[in-house]
Design an enzyme around this catalytic site. Structure first.
Site, mmCIF file in Angstrom:
data_model
loop_
_atom_site.group_PDB
_atom_site.id
_atom_site.type_symbol
_atom_site.label_atom_id
_atom_site.label_comp_id
_atom_site.label_asym_id
_atom_site.label_seq_id
_atom_site.Cartn_x
_atom_site.Cartn_y
_atom_site.Cartn_z
ATOM 1 N N PRO A 1 64.725 63.277 27.784
ATOM 2 C CG PRO A 1 64.426 64.780 26.027
ATOM 3 C CD PRO A 1 64.331 63.328 26.373
ATOM 4 C CD GLN B 1 65.110 67.753 23.726
ATOM 5 O OE1 GLN B 1 64.997 68.375 24.781
ATOM 6 N NE2 GLN B 1 64.112 67.048 23.214
ATOM 7 C CE1 TYR C 1 60.029 75.278 25.764
ATOM 8 C CE2 TYR C 1 60.064 72.928 25.303
ATOM 9 C CZ TYR C 1 59.882 73.978 26.193
ATOM 10 O OH TYR C 1 59.553 73.734 27.498
ATOM 11 N NE ARG D 1 60.784 63.987 23.052
ATOM 12 C CZ ARG D 1 60.596 63.830 24.350
ATOM 13 N NH1 ARG D 1 60.797 64.841 25.170
ATOM 14 N NH2 ARG D 1 60.241 62.671 24.849
ATOM 15 C CG LEU E 1 50.782 58.553 31.814
ATOM 16 C CD1 LEU E 1 51.600 59.166 32.942
ATOM 17 C CD2 LEU E 1 49.399 59.164 31.807
ATOM 18 N NE ARG F 1 55.435 62.598 33.744
ATOM 19 C CZ ARG F 1 54.197 62.821 33.328
ATOM 20 N NH1 ARG F 1 53.422 63.639 34.013
ATOM 21 N NH2 ARG F 1 53.730 62.239 32.237
#
Ligand SMILES: Cc1cc2nc3c(=O)[nH]c(=O)nc-3n(C[C@H](O)[C@H](O)[C@H](O)COP(=O)(O)O)c2cc1C
Length: 368
Positions: free
Chosen positions: A23, A100, A181, A228, A299, A322
């Site tokens: 997401p 999500q 969050y 998550r 990553l 990314r």
């Protein structure tokens, strides 16, 4: 033979492969609703080669959006916009579609990433934030401590958003329990100082996450539901991999179909060590302890890294963010490098490997 490009079952859902677009908030919504940017971005990713595309963090209420450009799913207008995006993704690509759902809590009322997530000033449309305890995130104004009525409303909002997501046609719902969050703020002792049934012991701090899960599960019968979760706050006294294992076990016992294991984001005081695949061992620990389907993220950039994670049994799925922003056909390239056949639409087959010699020019490993 590639393991990454084999199907995987996530509860009631079969994904065509184990590669997931993570997401990614785009800060480009119109009053919470998807617009042209979302259609272009997500429509493109439906043909990324990934088996599942996750639609960004979407607030279950209007006030839970992190920025004025965040998505929400709280009324018929935002639901209709989501349904249009999902229909478009299905019309053009082969990926399954997940969404999500998450409330920003004390990290709401900010500017977007390209303005450094700075807190909104009163003249910039700042709005009230809520959290388990009235502790500010860095230089942001202190949030209001949530009352029992706020907690009830949050659970109900999650259930209503899940029902809207189902009506909009998604295949999977993920609850955002991480990245600092609101639900993570309840889970972490760094941000939760409550004295009621939602604070104190680890069991109490997990309570809201489990209640939100139950409400979501009930509102989305027949749909894959996961969460998550956080494996480290990277702060002394914060959440650790043991907390992730305990939460995952409790979720699995309640019918959770998978967890995505991530870390960080709870407080600017975190001391995080980022490197290639730095969160994969967290996912492996949760998988070993629970046996439930687990997604690794963080990553991961090369096809060989992604393949090694699933072939080595560390996780069942691999999510990349990314890499797909940088290269929206990353999954095609990964499949070619791993000797698999990606989902390439008819319109693009003249550019498939090995029909197009250009792949071998771009990547010597793909030369004939
Ligand atoms: C532009 C951008 C937006 C993101 N938005 C979200 C989000 O909405 N929800 C979420 O859980 N993570 C979000 N993340 C985190 C990613 O899902 C992912 O966990 C993180 O970028 C590490 O993966 P990567 O190294 O493959 O980028 C975002 C990351 C980026 C780069």
């Amino acid at each position: 033979m590639s393991t990454l490009f084999t199907p995987v079952e996530i509860g009631p859902l079969t994904l065509p492969n184990r590669l997931v677009v993570a997401p990614m908030a785009q800060y480009s919504a119109d009053e919470g609703a998807h617009g042209p940017w979302h259609r272009a971005h997500l429509g493109m990713l439906a043909n990324s080669g990934a088996g599942l595309v996750m639609i960004e963090m979407t607030s279950p209420s209007y006030a839970g959006r992190c920025t004025h450009g965040d998505c929400s799913l709280h009324d018929d207008r935002t639901e209709a916009a989501l349904a249009e995006t999902v229909a478009l993704m299905r019309a053009v690509g082969g990926a399954k579609v997940g969404i999500q759902i998450g409330h920003g809590g004390r990290k709401a009322s900010t500017h977007p990433s390209w303005k450094g997530f700075a807190p909104l000033a009163p003249g910039e449309g700042a709005y009230e934030t809520i959290a388990p305890s009235p502790l500010p995130f860095g230089a942001a104004p202190a949030p209001r401590e949530m009352t029992p009525a706020d907690i009830r409303a949050l659970i109900d909002d999650h259930a209503a958003a899940a029902a809207r997501a189902v009506r909009a046609g998604v295949d999977l719902i993920e609850i955002h329990g991480a990245h600092g969050y609101l639900l993570h703020q309840f889970h972490s002792p760094v941000t939760n100082r409550r004295g009621d049934a939602y604070g104190g012991t680890a069991e109490n701090r997990m309570r809201l996450l489990l209640e939100v899960f139950d409400a979501t599960r009930a509102a989305a019968p027949g749909i894959a539901v996961g969460m998550r979760i956080t494996a480290s706050d990277w702060i002394e006294g914060g959440l650790t991999p043991d907390d992730a294992v305990a939460l995952a076990k409790a979720l699995a016992a309640r019918g959770c179909d998978y967890v995505d294991v991530t870390s960080g984001g709870i407080d600017p005081a975190q001391k995080i060590t980022v490197g290639p695949m730095y969160q994969v061992d967290f996912a492996a620990a949760v998988k070993a302890a629970t046996g439930m389907p687990v997604r690794a993220v963080g990553l991961i950039a090369t096809p060989e890294q992604a393949e090694g994670i699933v072939a080595g049994g560390k996780a069942d799925m691999v999510a990349l963010a990314r890499a797909f922003l940088a290269s929206p056909r990353w999954g095609w390239w990964a499949a070619y490098r791993l000797g698999a056949t990606p989902m390439v639409p008819l319109q693009a087959q003249r550019a498939a490997h090995p029909a197009w010699a250009g792949w071998g020019m771009m990547d010597p490993a793909l030369s004939a």
